[in-house]
Design a protein around this motif. Structure first.
Motif, mmCIF file in Angstrom:
data_model
loop_
_atom_site.group_PDB
_atom_site.id
_atom_site.type_symbol
_atom_site.label_atom_id
_atom_site.label_comp_id
_atom_site.label_asym_id
_atom_site.label_seq_id
_atom_site.Cartn_x
_atom_site.Cartn_y
_atom_site.Cartn_z
ATOM 1 N N ASN A 8 -3.245 -2.968 -2.028
ATOM 2 C CA ASN A 8 -2.749 -2.665 -0.684
ATOM 3 C C ASN A 8 -2.750 -3.913 0.186
ATOM 4 N N ASN A 9 -3.769 -4.740 0.034
ATOM 5 C CA ASN A 9 -3.862 -5.983 0.802
ATOM 6 C C ASN A 9 -2.915 -7.054 0.271
ATOM 7 N N ALA A 11 0.002 -6.582 -1.231
ATOM 8 C CA ALA A 11 1.407 -6.173 -1.274
ATOM 9 C C ALA A 11 2.324 -7.068 -0.452
ATOM 10 N N VAL A 12 1.918 -7.421 0.751
ATOM 11 C CA VAL A 12 2.803 -8.137 1.669
ATOM 12 C C VAL A 12 3.169 -9.529 1.162
ATOM 13 N N THR A 48 5.703 -3.762 -6.620
ATOM 14 C CA THR A 48 6.760 -3.911 -5.626
ATOM 15 C C THR A 48 8.150 -3.775 -6.234
ATOM 16 N N SER A 68 -1.092 1.880 -5.506
ATOM 17 C CA SER A 68 -1.074 1.308 -4.166
ATOM 18 C C SER A 68 0.118 1.812 -3.367
ATOM 19 N N GLU A 69 -0.136 2.507 -2.280
ATOM 20 C CA GLU A 69 0.940 2.991 -1.428
ATOM 21 C C GLU A 69 1.655 1.836 -0.736
ATOM 22 N N GLU A 70 0.944 0.761 -0.434
ATOM 23 C CA GLU A 70 1.576 -0.399 0.202
ATOM 24 C C GLU A 70 2.562 -1.069 -0.747
ATOM 25 N N GLN A 73 5.680 1.133 -0.908
ATOM 26 C CA GLN A 73 6.543 1.034 0.269
ATOM 27 C C GLN A 73 7.537 -0.111 0.120
#
Length: 206
Positions: A8-9, A11-12, A48, A68-70, A73
């Protein structure tokens, strides 16, 4: 760091930072499955979406899952294929997915302690003569200290991991009715003077 929190962390920045393991696995899956097409695919650890569009083009129905939901997304924003269904799921629990002709599992099992359960669930999900593709960080690479990690705000964060030896994969496969049709080791820049980075398997369900 716990796997779900870590991804989650991560992902970006996952798609934009240098990641030899991610990029080499993308090459591996495309080579191993190049000559196959399937009616239905279950993609475990879609992240991703680095492989999702490619897999969607090889199937009529693709279920892409991640813990991971992130990550999901971002994948949903990138992948527009109408035959793709995304789902958040924990694969250490009983699988409730639809039947599939292919299960893919990319860079996931280093975070799973009990891989025999994964093989057992894959055997249940797969149709007769179904295939199970795996690609993981090579145990040689893990033993030399390599593992999933990323930087955030100047801190190096390491993910929870487990080392599975080649014999562990083969024994789990044998116990749950799979035969190994293909096993390959993948090297950075194809330099075989160095330890392989990845190992891939293609198992057939008996």
């Amino acid at each position: 760091m716990k796997t779900q929190d870590a991804y989650n962390n991560w992902a970006v920045t996952y798609d934009t930072t240098v990641n030899k393991t991610r990029d080499l696995e993308a090459k591996a899956i495309r080579q191993v499955l190049e000559n196959y097409t399937f009616n239905s695919i279950l993609e475990i650890g879609c992240g991703t979406g680095k492989n999702t569009t490619w897999l969607a083009d090889k199937s009529n129905h693709l279920t892409a899952i991640d813990f991971s939901e992130e990550m999901l997304q971002i994948a949903r924003q990138k992948v527009t294929s109408e035959n793709v269904h995304f789902e958040q799921a924990d694969i250490t629990k009983t699988w409730l997915f639809s039947k599939a002709d292919l299960v893919t599992c990319s860079l996931v099992l280093e975070h799973i302690q009990n891989i025999k359960f994964i093989f057992q669930q894959a055997a249940v999900i797969l149709n007769g003569n179904g295939k199970f593709y795996l690609c993981e960080l090579h145990p040689y690479k893990q033993l030399s200290g390599s593992r999933a990690r990323f930087e955030k705000e100047g801190n190096l964060l390491e993910l929870e991991y487990f080392i599975h030896h080649i014999s562990d994969y083969l024994e789990a496969a044998k116990q749950h009715g799979f035969t190994c049709a293909d096993l390959q080791e993948w090297f950075d820049d194809n330099d075989k003077t160095q330890p392989p980075r990845l190992i891939s398997f293609l198992f057939h369900r008996k």
